[in-house]
Design a protein around this motif. Structure first.
Motif, PDB file in Angstrom:
ATOM      1  N   ALA A  68      -6.081  -4.795   2.686  1.00 57.37           N
ATOM      2  CA  ALA A  68      -5.941  -4.305   1.070  1.00 57.37           C
ATOM      3  C   ALA A  68      -7.293  -4.605   0.527  1.00 57.37           C
ATOM      4  O   ALA A  68      -7.514  -5.603  -0.508  1.00 57.37           O
ATOM      5  N   GLU A 111      -1.739  -1.072  -4.193  1.00 62.65           N
ATOM      6  CA  GLU A 111      -2.847  -0.543  -3.880  1.00 62.65           C
ATOM      7  C   GLU A 111      -2.106   0.931  -3.670  1.00 62.65           C
ATOM      8  O   GLU A 111      -1.203   1.296  -3.145  1.00 62.65           O
ATOM      9  N   VAL A 136       0.797  -1.005  -0.164  1.00 65.73           N
ATOM     10  CA  VAL A 136       0.187   0.117   0.057  1.00 65.73           C
ATOM     11  C   VAL A 136       0.968   1.182   0.125  1.00 65.73           C
ATOM     12  O   VAL A 136       1.624   1.359   0.923  1.00 65.73           O
ATOM     13  N   LEU A 163      -7.598   0.475   3.019  1.00 70.13           N
ATOM     14  CA  LEU A 163      -6.876  -0.328   2.236  1.00 70.13           C
ATOM     15  C   LEU A 163      -6.334  -1.338   3.030  1.00 70.13           C
ATOM     16  O   LEU A 163      -5.789  -2.529   3.128  1.00 70.13           O
TER      17      LEU A 163
END
Lengths: 335, 335
Positions: A113, A97, A67, A109
């Motif tokens: 995720a 992401e 992320v 997220l």
DNA sequence: ACGTCGCATTGCAACGTTGCAAACTGGGTA
DNA sequence: TACCCAGTTTGCAACGTTGCAATGCGACGT
């Protein structure tokens, strides 16, 4: 014709489903003759294990989430490349992401995720603090990248940003610069990275006998070229413009370089520039950027091994791991 | 305590498992009172659907693979950002894989992005041809990015590379350049992109009454800054050096820029430069790069909608979709 | 000849979810 | 009163795989 499954293969090979599974997962326990026969059928029908079923049964899917604020910023792109490579080494796949720097998105997220059943998350925060990260129940383990003190059961991997910034600034001091600006403050974020870099910058100024000047500490909104250019323009319009600028990222520095050129100023003669991150583009710019080079590969590897350890034992206390960095002196702020 | 599942929630809320599932997936069919009660329990216990189970049951996981040579090349990084964003729009998540330009890895990864149960793959090939891509059984649907003629049941989305290269070169011709080099040939690869750009380049030369010169067509190994710099150095060492260089990517062009600077040549005065891709760094370099700008966002979106359509009907014939581009004239090759 | 051991193979159950169709509820209608 | 209907809720089965424990079988030792 649907995708072949274990049963299809088993029937065609005249063995049990379990034996086919064994051929796939533990060939050594199957008799060579059987193994070969089954293997042949597997290739004939193009059998591929159904990952979802495997994941459901095994309880893990060997997928981790990465992320990041934006995958197209060179620093994150290079980091992602290392993470993907290191993950492959460990038999994992990486799900990427982007948060676009939105705290709400960061939160979402992180909860797996976007719920996509990842076994763990490597998280490069923009605004979220470890405290917020650590109080999520039932979510996968997280390793945070960047200068955030470890917290609860969350691990952290980063370089020593403060020391790095100190070294970078000290280099400018040592080469005779007297009005050294800092570009890249982000007072509106709870992200600690910029704070640590600012602290290191101020330390080095003090150590060099220079007094801090609020006018030389320029905040930015994002960390793109445009922000660096904008900040630099404003610095150069000052009654007493700086003779050096320490940018908190290379992207900012490249924007600064551009802004200097637009003003007709020479780098490093009129203004010295130091960046941070050691992105590829900074090695080929004219002039090439002096910069702080974090060991990105080590960072990625350490993040993943740490994540692996936490997956194995989620009750470990939060650890705080430091990755080496070095100052790379190039043309934009030479010796 | 393990992760809560539907049954845990159901028991606690005093309803059936199925009703909880309905609350999660189709709230409107559940009576408001029930819905609220269940919702509360869901939050209490921090229930998250198990994606693997859902995927197994539903037959799809809303995950697609993005297979690129290297995620840290700015062009691919920017493309990936668009793909991730567009995918999110469609409710998909993106799994990123790097091939490092290795054909064997390309093949492996295509077989379902290392078998990780993706529903489809966006594939930016380095060396694999559509013919090879199309003859894989039981693998997920694929959309190829780049200039490769559509084939079998494989779709293709790209800009018109040949036209784009022609325009770029024509711009150099129109502004009076007479010895125009091309950097970025990749004769060792079966990848068509470089071939099309070369063809466009030659067309423009011919149209401008310039004769091609094999010495001015320089192959490269990879597409990094270093390759562009190296190629440019060799060009500048020629008895008759070029007065313009068309680089097949911006990264090559930035390397070329650097090489020119090292030689003390001014861009564009001594040598004009044109790149390809319109990466962010080229907009802030000194001088800023004239370049071909593919509509990356459109490219990503079109690739995903196309992929979606093919997931819905795998028997569609291979399509060949063209995305617009435009020549962006900046300082490195001004009007 | 019998028991035992080790290897190879097998059957069963379960992972957590959702499609399907059936079952229940209460109110309105014939 | 009997019936029906729409709105809710439910039970069952199945997705494809693997952990577990058990079975089959030939070989070996006594």
């Amino acid at each position: 014709m649907n995708r072949a499954n274990l049963r299809d293969v088993a029937e065609r090979a005249g063995v049990s489903v379990r034996t086919v599974s064994n051929v796939v997962n533990a060939p050594e326990v199957v008799a060579p003759a059987t193994r070969e026969r089954v293997q042949r059928v597997i290739e004939e029908v193009g059998y591929r294990p159904n990952i979802a079923a495997r994941q459901l049964r095994r309880g893990r899917g060997d997928v981790i989430g990465l992320v990041v604020p934006e995958i197209d910023s060179p620093y994150f792109a290079e980091l992602a490349a290392h993470v993907v490579r290191a993950a492959e080494e460990l038999g994992w796949t990486v799900l990427v992401e982007q948060t676009d720097g939105d705290p709400a998105r960061e939160r979402d997220l992180l909860d797996g995720a976007r719920g996509h059943g990842v076994d763990g998350v490597v998280f490069s925060p923009w605004a979220l603090t470890p405290a917020e990260v650590s109080r999520r129940a039932g979510a996968p383990p997280v390793v945070m990248l960047g200068e955030q003190a470890g917290f609860g059961h969350v691990d952290r991997v980063a370089i020593d940003n403060q020391a790095a910034a100190r070294e970078a600034t000290a280099h400018l001091v040592a080469t005779g610069r007297r009005r050294i600006a800092a570009v890249g403050l982000q007072p509106h974020l709870s992200n600690e990275t910029a704070r640590h870099r600012l602290a290191g910058y101020r330390e080095a100024l003090a150590a060099g006998g220079l007094s801090p000047d609020a006018a030389l500490e320029v905040p930015v909104d994002r960390l793109h070229h445009a922000d660096g250019a904008r900040a630099t323009e404003s610095l150069l319009s000052l009654p007493e413009p700086p003779d050096a600028i320490f940018c908190f990222t290379d992207q900012l520095a490249l924007g600064a370089l551009r802004a200097c050129a637009d003003r007709g100023l020479r780098v490093p003669d009129d203004v010295a520039l130091v960046g941070f991150d050691d992105i590829e583009a900074g090695r080929y710019s004219v002039p090439a950027l002096t910069t702080v080079a974090p060991d990105k590969q080590r960072l990625a590897e350490l993040a993943l091994t740490t994540l692996g350890e936490r997956m194995a034992d989620r009750s470990l206390p939060g650890r705080d791991l430091v990755v080496p960095h070095r100052l790379v002196v190039r043309e934009s702020a030479p010796v």
